[in-house]
Scaffold this active site. Structure first.
Site, PDB file in Angstrom:
ATOM      1  N   ASN A   4      16.224  -6.726  -9.130  1.00 52.91           N
ATOM      2  CA  ASN A   4      17.202  -7.699  -8.654  1.00 52.91           C
ATOM      3  C   ASN A   4      17.611  -7.385  -7.289  1.00 52.91           C
ATOM      4  O   ASN A   4      17.706  -6.136  -6.728  1.00 52.91           O
ATOM      5  CB  ASN A   4      18.603  -7.739  -9.362  1.00 52.91           C
ATOM      6  CG  ASN A   4      19.654  -8.965  -9.119  1.00 52.91           C
ATOM      7  OD1 ASN A   4      20.291  -8.708  -8.414  1.00 52.91           O
ATOM      8  ND2 ASN A   4      19.523  -9.684 -10.317  1.00 52.91           N
ATOM      9  N   CYS A  43      14.825  -1.207 -16.108  1.00 51.72           N
ATOM     10  CA  CYS A  43      13.771  -0.491 -16.395  1.00 51.72           C
ATOM     11  C   CYS A  43      12.974  -1.335 -17.465  1.00 51.72           C
ATOM     12  O   CYS A  43      13.584  -2.019 -18.447  1.00 51.72           O
ATOM     13  CB  CYS A  43      13.814   0.968 -16.556  1.00 51.72           C
ATOM     14  SG  CYS A  43      14.741   2.049 -15.137  1.00 51.72           S
ATOM     15  N   GLN A 103      12.397  -5.336 -14.172  1.00 52.14           N
ATOM     16  CA  GLN A 103      12.950  -6.596 -13.835  1.00 52.14           C
ATOM     17  C   GLN A 103      14.044  -6.211 -12.739  1.00 52.14           C
ATOM     18  O   GLN A 103      14.925  -5.848 -12.870  1.00 52.14           O
ATOM     19  CB  GLN A 103      13.481  -7.451 -14.693  1.00 52.14           C
ATOM     20  CG  GLN A 103      12.608  -7.896 -15.807  1.00 52.14           C
ATOM     21  CD  GLN A 103      11.488  -8.784 -15.357  1.00 52.14           C
ATOM     22  OE1 GLN A 103      11.741  -9.698 -14.631  1.00 52.14           O
ATOM     23  NE2 GLN A 103      10.298  -8.669 -15.873  1.00 52.14           N
ATOM     24  N   TYR A 121      20.709  -4.320  -6.446  1.00 54.16           N
ATOM     25  CA  TYR A 121      19.618  -3.569  -6.847  1.00 54.16           C
ATOM     26  C   TYR A 121      20.103  -2.996  -8.346  1.00 54.16           C
ATOM     27  O   TYR A 121      19.139  -3.056  -9.209  1.00 54.16           O
ATOM     28  CB  TYR A 121      19.503  -2.303  -6.052  1.00 54.16           C
ATOM     29  CG  TYR A 121      18.607  -2.449  -4.773  1.00 54.16           C
ATOM     30  CD1 TYR A 121      18.235  -3.803  -4.359  1.00 54.16           C
ATOM     31  CD2 TYR A 121      18.303  -1.385  -3.941  1.00 54.16           C
ATOM     32  CE1 TYR A 121      17.548  -3.904  -3.126  1.00 54.16           C
ATOM     33  CE2 TYR A 121      17.482  -1.667  -2.775  1.00 54.16           C
ATOM     34  CZ  TYR A 121      16.799  -2.785  -2.567  1.00 54.16           C
ATOM     35  OH  TYR A 121      16.271  -3.153  -1.461  1.00 54.16           O
ATOM     36  N   CYS A 150      13.418   7.255 -17.185  1.00 55.06           N
ATOM     37  CA  CYS A 150      14.617   7.802 -16.422  1.00 55.06           C
ATOM     38  C   CYS A 150      15.932   8.131 -17.378  1.00 55.06           C
ATOM     39  O   CYS A 150      15.769   7.906 -18.479  1.00 55.06           O
ATOM     40  CB  CYS A 150      15.308   6.703 -15.338  1.00 55.06           C
ATOM     41  SG  CYS A 150      16.142   5.393 -16.103  1.00 55.06           S
ATOM     42  N   CYS A 176      17.152   5.284 -19.396  1.00 57.83           N
ATOM     43  CA  CYS A 176      16.376   4.953 -20.512  1.00 57.83           C
ATOM     44  C   CYS A 176      16.248   5.910 -21.663  1.00 57.83           C
ATOM     45  O   CYS A 176      16.118   5.468 -22.852  1.00 57.83           O
ATOM     46  CB  CYS A 176      14.984   4.430 -19.969  1.00 57.83           C
ATOM     47  SG  CYS A 176      14.930   3.076 -18.834  1.00 57.83           S
ATOM     48  N   GLU A 200      11.333   0.185 -19.876  1.00 59.94           N
ATOM     49  CA  GLU A 200      11.583   0.660 -21.087  1.00 59.94           C
ATOM     50  C   GLU A 200      12.692   0.053 -21.910  1.00 59.94           C
ATOM     51  O   GLU A 200      12.650  -0.187 -23.141  1.00 59.94           O
ATOM     52  CB  GLU A 200      11.753   2.280 -21.228  1.00 59.94           C
ATOM     53  CG  GLU A 200      10.791   3.072 -20.636  1.00 59.94           C
ATOM     54  CD  GLU A 200      10.612   3.198 -19.098  1.00 59.94           C
ATOM     55  OE1 GLU A 200      11.027   2.397 -18.442  1.00 59.94           O
ATOM     56  OE2 GLU A 200      10.099   4.342 -18.690  1.00 59.94           O
TER      57      GLU A 200
END
Ligand code: THU
Length: 163
Positions: A65, A73, A63, A68, A112, A115, A75
């Site tokens: 934005n 993410c 999701q 940024y 990443c 996550c 996950e």
């Protein structure tokens, strides 16, 4: 001086048919979730599906934005939703599916760093490993049996003195 090598077993499948029925199903749920990703800025869509011990599957997708860093993410959307809806149920496995609208992605995208840390928190909380299944739109499927494998020397609450 002591030297220690840290490694892990990465399973590489060339075809989805080599996976167990459960893993195929979970990957399918991640691929389906990817379609609803909101990624107008990166055009890189990710879907995640978390299988819980009670049989529930909780999905997430990235999701983004206009500011940024405010995006999230796939996950973390999935595991935070799992934590919110089923706080006492362990996460068994997470499937991740990634694809770009700009180019062909043919290697699995591993979570990443943020996550990894977030998923590791649940592994630590539930005291059981979370296996990871990763696939791009093409190419091999990667599987590892624990987040600890890809986040060695993790920071956890034992450092805070409250474990
Ligand atoms: N992204 C994920 O959702 N999961 C990953 O494992 C890697 C990156 C997202 C974040 C951002 O929306 C886009 O992919 C490009 O980085």
């Amino acid at each position: 001086m002591e030297k220690k090598r840290i490694g892990f077993d990465l399973l590489i499948f060339e075809d989805e048919a080599e996976l167990s029925q459960n893993d195929q199903k979970l990957l399918g749920a991640a691929e389906e979730a990817r379609k609803n990703a909101y990624a107008p800025y990166s055009r890189f869509k990710v879907g995640a599906a978390a299988l819980l011990e009670n049989g529930e599957t909780v999905i997430g997708n990235n999701q983004e934005n206009a500011s940024y860093p405010s995006g999230l993410c796939a996950e973390r959307v999935a595991v935070f939703q799992a934590g919110a809806r089923f706080p006492d149920v362990a996460i068994v496995s997470i499937a991740i599916s990634a694809a770009s609208e700009e180019h062909v992605v043919d290697m699995p995208a591993a979570p990443c760093g943020n996550c990894r840390q977030s998923i590791m928190e649940y592994e630590h909380k539930q005291q059981s490993p979370i296996s990871l299944l990763m696939k791009a739109e093409k190419g091999p499927i990667f599987k590892c049996s624990s987040m600890a494998d890809i986040l060695p020397l993790a920071f956890d609450n034992s450092f805070l003195g409250d474990s």
